[in-house]
Design a protein around this motif. Structure first.
Motif, PDB file in Angstrom:
ATOM      1  N   CYS A 184       0.811  -1.170   0.110  1.00 43.86           N
ATOM      2  CA  CYS A 184       0.073  -0.102  -0.142  1.00 43.86           C
ATOM      3  C   CYS A 184       1.009   1.392  -0.041  1.00 43.86           C
ATOM      4  CB  CYS A 184      -0.755  -0.074   1.308  1.00 43.86           C
ATOM      5  SG  CYS A 184      -2.178  -1.050   1.111  1.00 43.86           S
TER       6      CYS A 184
ATOM      7  N   CYS B 196      -3.316   0.569   5.664  1.00 46.16           N
ATOM      8  CA  CYS B 196      -3.791  -0.786   5.429  1.00 46.16           C
ATOM      9  C   CYS B 196      -3.671  -1.875   6.295  1.00 46.16           C
ATOM     10  CB  CYS B 196      -2.877  -1.091   4.038  1.00 46.16           C
ATOM     11  SG  CYS B 196      -3.461  -0.101   2.455  1.00 46.16           S
TER      12      CYS B 196
ATOM     13  N   TYR C  96     -18.899  -4.132   4.594  1.00 47.76           N
ATOM     14  CA  TYR C  96     -17.589  -4.569   4.840  1.00 47.76           C
ATOM     15  C   TYR C  96     -17.156  -5.857   5.858  1.00 47.76           C
ATOM     16  CZ  TYR C  96     -12.517  -3.926   6.274  1.00 47.76           C
ATOM     17  OH  TYR C  96     -11.387  -4.015   6.566  1.00 47.76           O
TER      18      TYR C  96
ATOM     19  N   TYR D 182      -7.982  -6.323  -2.652  1.00 47.22           N
ATOM     20  CA  TYR D 182      -8.249  -5.264  -1.598  1.00 47.22           C
ATOM     21  C   TYR D 182      -9.746  -4.924  -1.370  1.00 47.22           C
ATOM     22  CZ  TYR D 182      -3.579  -3.915  -2.478  1.00 47.22           C
ATOM     23  OH  TYR D 182      -2.097  -3.920  -2.763  1.00 47.22           O
TER      24      TYR D 182
ATOM     25  N   VAL E 133     -12.267  -1.895   0.332  1.00 47.15           N
ATOM     26  CA  VAL E 133     -12.230  -0.444   0.733  1.00 47.15           C
ATOM     27  C   VAL E 133     -13.441  -0.308   1.554  1.00 47.15           C
ATOM     28  CG1 VAL E 133     -11.824   2.027   0.274  1.00 47.15           C
ATOM     29  CG2 VAL E 133     -10.913   0.198  -1.234  1.00 47.15           C
TER      30      VAL E 133
ATOM     31  N   GLY F 250     -12.950   4.927   4.460  1.00 53.54           N
ATOM     32  CA  GLY F 250     -12.026   4.752   3.238  1.00 53.54           C
ATOM     33  C   GLY F 250     -10.759   3.860   3.900  1.00 53.54           C
TER      34      GLY F 250
ATOM     35  N   VAL G 268      -8.688   0.556   4.204  1.00 52.25           N
ATOM     36  CA  VAL G 268      -8.225  -0.550   3.030  1.00 52.25           C
ATOM     37  C   VAL G 268      -7.576  -1.617   3.629  1.00 52.25           C
ATOM     38  CG1 VAL G 268      -6.841  -0.990   1.273  1.00 52.25           C
ATOM     39  CG2 VAL G 268      -7.914   1.418   1.658  1.00 52.25           C
TER      40      VAL G 268
ATOM     41  N   HIS H 251     -15.088  -2.173  -3.349  1.00 51.96           N
ATOM     42  CA  HIS H 251     -15.597  -1.085  -2.449  1.00 51.96           C
ATOM     43  C   HIS H 251     -16.814  -1.630  -1.569  1.00 51.96           C
ATOM     44  CE1 HIS H 251     -12.598   0.520  -5.597  1.00 51.96           C
ATOM     45  NE2 HIS H 251     -12.629   1.255  -4.630  1.00 51.96           N
TER      46      HIS H 251
ATOM     47  N   MET I  56     -14.034   7.188   0.889  1.00 54.35           N
ATOM     48  CA  MET I  56     -13.617   5.937  -0.191  1.00 54.35           C
ATOM     49  C   MET I  56     -12.936   6.325  -1.379  1.00 54.35           C
ATOM     50  SD  MET I  56     -16.575   3.164  -1.638  1.00 54.35           S
ATOM     51  CE  MET I  56     -16.755   2.216  -0.011  1.00 54.35           C
TER      52      MET I  56
ATOM     53  N   SER J  19      -9.404   7.296  -0.817  1.00 54.06           N
ATOM     54  CA  SER J  19      -8.416   6.303  -0.302  1.00 54.06           C
ATOM     55  C   SER J  19      -8.082   5.244  -1.235  1.00 54.06           C
ATOM     56  CB  SER J  19      -8.740   5.469   1.014  1.00 54.06           C
ATOM     57  OG  SER J  19     -10.011   4.727   0.857  1.00 54.06           O
ATOM     58  N   SER J  20      -9.183   4.759  -2.069  1.00 52.33           N
ATOM     59  CA  SER J  20      -9.218   3.932  -3.348  1.00 52.33           C
ATOM     60  C   SER J  20      -8.324   4.677  -4.264  1.00 52.33           C
ATOM     61  CB  SER J  20     -10.628   3.608  -3.869  1.00 52.33           C
ATOM     62  OG  SER J  20     -10.557   3.104  -5.095  1.00 52.33           O
TER      63      SER J  20
END
Length: 635
Positions: free
Chosen positions: A233, A239, A283, A300, A302, A307, A309, A336, A351, A354-355
Motif C-alpha cells: 500500500c 492498510c 464490509y 483489496y 475499501v 476509506g 483499506v 468497495h 472511500m 483512499s481508493s
C-alpha cells in the motif's frame, strides 16, 4: 478548579443544554433558510468547533453534498454522513448475474455459494445519527432530510468526542485530531481532513450551494497510522492485512482448492489492469467471505464510511474476481463496500480518496496506464465466450463518479481534440446528468429510481429522445438484444472516460460505433456529454466483410508447450462489419496462465506472438487480432 476543568464543565453544559427543547429553539432561532456556508458557520459557533475543521470533516464525508436525503452505500445521510445503522438492510456479495468469477473455461465453472451473512447488526458506532439526535434534540428524520440540521448534528458529535477525550473546545483545529479520527473511524481519515484544511477546497454542491474552505497551510497534526507490514500500500494509508486463504478444500483431488491462484506477478506476467468493483454487501461480511476458502479471493477491500483499506492477496497472486480468466491473471481487483443501487446511490469522499490513493500507487508500481481502458469497472470486463456474456456483472454501475475518481488519480479527464474529431470521450456533467433509471427498489423493479446524477449516457437507434435503445444480443440473447432502463442493464450505455469512434453527427446528436451498430446520444453544445478525443481506430482490412471480436487475448496454438491444453480462440457473437471503426485503447500479446492444481504442478505462463488490439467495442472492452484490422488516426 483548573482552567482545563472549567473548560470541560462548560463543554458539558453546552452539549447537555442543547438537548432540551428550549435550548434547541434558542439555538435554531434565526433565518428560516440558511445557505450551506452559513449552516457550517452557525453550527461551528454553537458547538465551539473550529469552522474549518467542521468543513473539512464534511468534505471528506460528502464533499458538502446533501444527496437529496438519500443514504450512502454505508447508510450515512447528509453532508456530515450521519449513519443510521437501524435502516441499513442486508445484502449479498457478488449479488446478481450468473458469472463464473474465475472465468477459466479450461476448468469447471465456479459458482460458489456466498456464506449466509444475515442482517447488519446496528451498534452504537453505526448509529451516529441517533447519537446526534440525542445531543441536539433534532428528530432522526430531520437529521436525514435537513442539511442544516445534519451539519448541526455533526458538529455536536465532534464536540462530544472532544469532551470524551477530556480535551478543550479549542479554536485550534490541530488539537482536534483524536476527535476527528473517532468521527471518521481511522487515523488515515483524520490525516486527510487536515490535508483538506491545508490545501482548502471550493465547489458547488449537488443542490447548487457554493461552499468554500480557505486554505490554512500552517496547520499540523500527529503522524497517521502505519500500514501493516505485510501489505502493499502507499505509505500512511493505514492498510490492514486480512489474508484470503489458499488451501485444499476437500480430498476430492488437487483441483479442489480455493479461493485464488498463486502466481509470480509481475515477474511471470505483466499486470495490465486494475478492476474496480462494489461488493453488493457490507464490509464486515465481505471480509468474512474473502477469508472463506470455499468462496472467492480478491486483492483489496475499501470500507465506505472512512476509506479504510484491507489487503487480502499479494499482487503476485491471481484473484477469482472479474469473471474472465485472462483479465484476472493480468489484473488487481479492488472491492468497495456498497451497492450499485440497493442501499443508496453515493459513495463517500473518504472511500474515493483512499481508493484513488491505492490505485495511483498500484498503477505507478506496476506501470498500469491511468485511463479508462486499464482502470476498468467490473462492468467493463468482457465475457470470455458467447455463452458467458449475459451473466457478467454490472458493478460499480452508473452512479460511480469516474470523472471525480480520475481527478483524484491526478489524471483528470478532458478533451484532447476539437468538437468535430473522429473520436469522442464520454464526459457528462455528473450532477446534471440525471438518467431516469428503474430497478433500484427490489420489491418494485419497474419503479423509477430516485433522481440522482450519474456518469453514464443512454444510446439510441436514431437521433431523437423517443427512439428505441440500441440492442445488445449478448446481454439479452433471448429477447433479440432488447435493452432496458434498469440501473443494472448497461446494454445501451456508454460511461464516463470511455472513448469511441464517431459514426455520424446530426445537430445536437452524435453517433458512435457500438456493438456493431450506430448508437446515438444527445450531445448539445451548451451542455455536452462528450468531448473530442485524439487517438487511433481499428477498421476491417480491405476485402474483409467483418472482423472477429474476442473476450480474451489468448496465444496461437503453436505457443503451447506439451502438457498445456490449447485454449480455443472463440469469437464472440457480435459483428464488427466493414465500414465501422472502433477506438483502439491498448494492445496485448497473446498470453495464458495455466494453473489448475493446488500444488501448482505444471503451472506455466504461455506467451505467444499473436498480437491483439484492445478496443472499446460496447460498454465493455474487447479484443481484435492485429492481423485482422488496419489501425489509423481518428480524424
Amino acid at each position: 478548579m483548573s482552567l482545563r476543568g472549567r473548560t470541560l464543565v462548560a463543554t458539558t453544559l453546552v452539549l447537555t443544554g442543547l438537548g432540551t427543547g428550549q435550548a434547541q429553539a434558542q439555538q435554531h432561532a434565526g433565518p428560516v433558510s440558511l445557505t450551506r456556508q452559513q449552516a457550517y458557520a452557525q453550527a461551528a459557533k454553537a458547538y465551539h468547533v473550529p469552522e474549518n475543521l467542521l468543513l473539512a470533516v464534511s468534505y471528506l464525508e460528502s464533499r458538502w453534498d446533501a444527496n437529496k436525503g438519500l443514504p450512502s452505500t454505508g447508510g450515512g445521510f447528509g453532508p456530515m454522513h450521519l449513519v443510521d445503522g437501524t435502516l441499513v438492510p442486508a445484502g449479498e456479495h457478488f449479488a446478481g448475474g450468473d458469472e463464473d468469477p474465475r472465468g477459466d473455461t479450461s476448468r469447471p465453472a465456479l459458482h460458489p455459494k456466498a456464506p449466509a451473512s444475515g442482517a447488519r447488526t446496528a451498534t452504537p458506532s453505526t448509529q451516529t445519527l441517533q447519537e446526534a439526535a440525542r445531543i441536539t434534540g433534532d428528530a432522526p428524520g430531520t437529521l436525514r432530510a435537513d442539511p442544516a440540521a445534519n451539519i448541526r448534528g455533526g458538529a455536536a458529535l465532534l464536540a462530544r468526542y472532544q469532551q470524551d477525550l477530556r480535551k478543550p473546545l479549542s479554536a485550534d483545529p490541530a488539537t482536534w485530531y483524536a476527535a476527528t479520527a473517532r468521527y471518521g473511524g481511522t487515523d488515515w481519515f483524520a490525516g486527510q481532513v487536515y490535508d483538506v484544511i491545508r490545501t482548502g477546497a471550493s465547489r458547488t454542491t449537488d443542490d447548487g450551494q457554493r461552499v468554500t474552505l480557505a486554505a490554512d497551510p500552517a496547520v499540523r497534526t500527529a503522524a497517521p497510522a502505519a500500514n501493516d507490514p505485510e501489505t502493499e500500500c502507499p505509505r500512511d494509508l493505514g492498510c490492514e492485512w486480512i489474508p484470503a486463504p489458499y488451501q485444499q478444500i476437500s480430498p476430492n483431488g488437487p483441483t479442489d482448492y480455493g479461493n485464488h491462484d498463486l502466481g509470480d506477478r509481475p515477474k511471470s506476467q505483466k499486470i495490465d489492469f486494475i478492476v474496480i468493483h462494489d461488493t453488493e454487501g457490507y464490509y464486515p461480511n465481505d471480509v468474512k467471505m474473502v477469508q472463506d476458502p470455499t468462496y472467492l479471493g480478491w486483492n483489496y477491500t475499501v470500507r465506505s464510511a472512512d476509506g479504510h483499506v484491507a489487503q487480502h492477496l499479494k499482487a503476485k497472486d491471481v484473484g477469482w474476481q472479474a469473471g474472465n480468466w485472462y483479465i484476472n491473471s493480468k489484473s488487481i481487483g479492488v472491492e468497495h463496500e456498497g451497492f450499485l443501487a440497493q442501499a443508496g446511490t453515493w459513495y463517500t469522499e473518504a472511500m474515493y480518496r483512499s481508493s484513488s490513493e491505492l490505485v495511483r500507487y498500484l498503477a505507478n508500481r506496476f506501470h498500469v496506464p491511468l485511463d479508462r481502458a486499464h482502470i476498468l469497472g467490473h462492468d467493463n470486463v468482457p465475457g470470455t465466450i458467447p455463452s458467458t456474456v449475459s451473466g457478467m456483472h454490472e458493478d460499480p454501475g452508473p452512479y460511480w463518479n469516474w470523472a471525480h475518481y480520475f481527478d483524484l488519480l491526478h489524471r483528470p479527464l478532458h478533451a484532447s481534440a476539437g468538437r468535430h474529431s473522429g473520436e469522442v470521450m464520454i464526459l457528462p456533467d455528473y450532477d446534471k446528468n440525471v438518467v431516469p433509471y428503474t430497478g433500484c427498489d427490489a420489491k418494485n423493479p419497474s419503479a423509477a429510481c430516485p433522481p440522482h446524477g450519474g456518469g453514464s449516457i443512454m444510446l439510441r437507434t436514431e437521433p431523437r429522445d423517443d427512439a428505441p435503445l440500441v440492442k445488445d444480443i449478448g446481454k439479452h440473447p433471448t429477447t433479440g438484444g432488447t435493452a432496458t432502463m434498469s440501473v443494472y442493464d448497461h446494454s445501451a450505455r456508454a460511461a464516463t472516460g470511455q472513448t469511441y469512434a464517431v459514426a455520424d453527427r446530426q445537430g445536437d446528436w452524435t453517433a458512435i460505433w457500438y456493438l456493431g451498430q450506430k448508437a446515438w446520444f444527445h450531445n448539445p453544445r451548451t451542455q455536452p456529454t462528450a468531448v473530442g478525443a485524439r487517438g487511433l481506430v481499428a477498421v476491417a482490412k480491405p476485402g474483409a466483410t467483418s472482423v472477429p471480436v474476442y473476450g480474451r487475448a489468448y496465444p496461437e496454438a503453436e505457443a503451447y508447450p506439451a502438457g498445456v491444453p490449447f485454449q480455443d480462440l472463440v469469437p464472440m457473437q457480435y459483428t464488427f462489419a466493414a465500414g465501422q471503426a472502433y477506438a483502439v485503447v491498448g494492445s496485448e500479446r497473446g498470453e495464458y496462465y495455466y494453473s489448475k492444481l493446488y500444488d501448482r504442478t505444471g503451472a506455466t505462463v504461455v506467451k505467444g506472438k499473436l498480437k491483439y488490439y484492445e478496443i472499446q467495442f460496447g460498454h465493455r472492452i474487447y479484443f481484435v487480432k492485429a492481423d485482422d484490422v488496419n489501425v489509423k488516426p481518428a480524424w
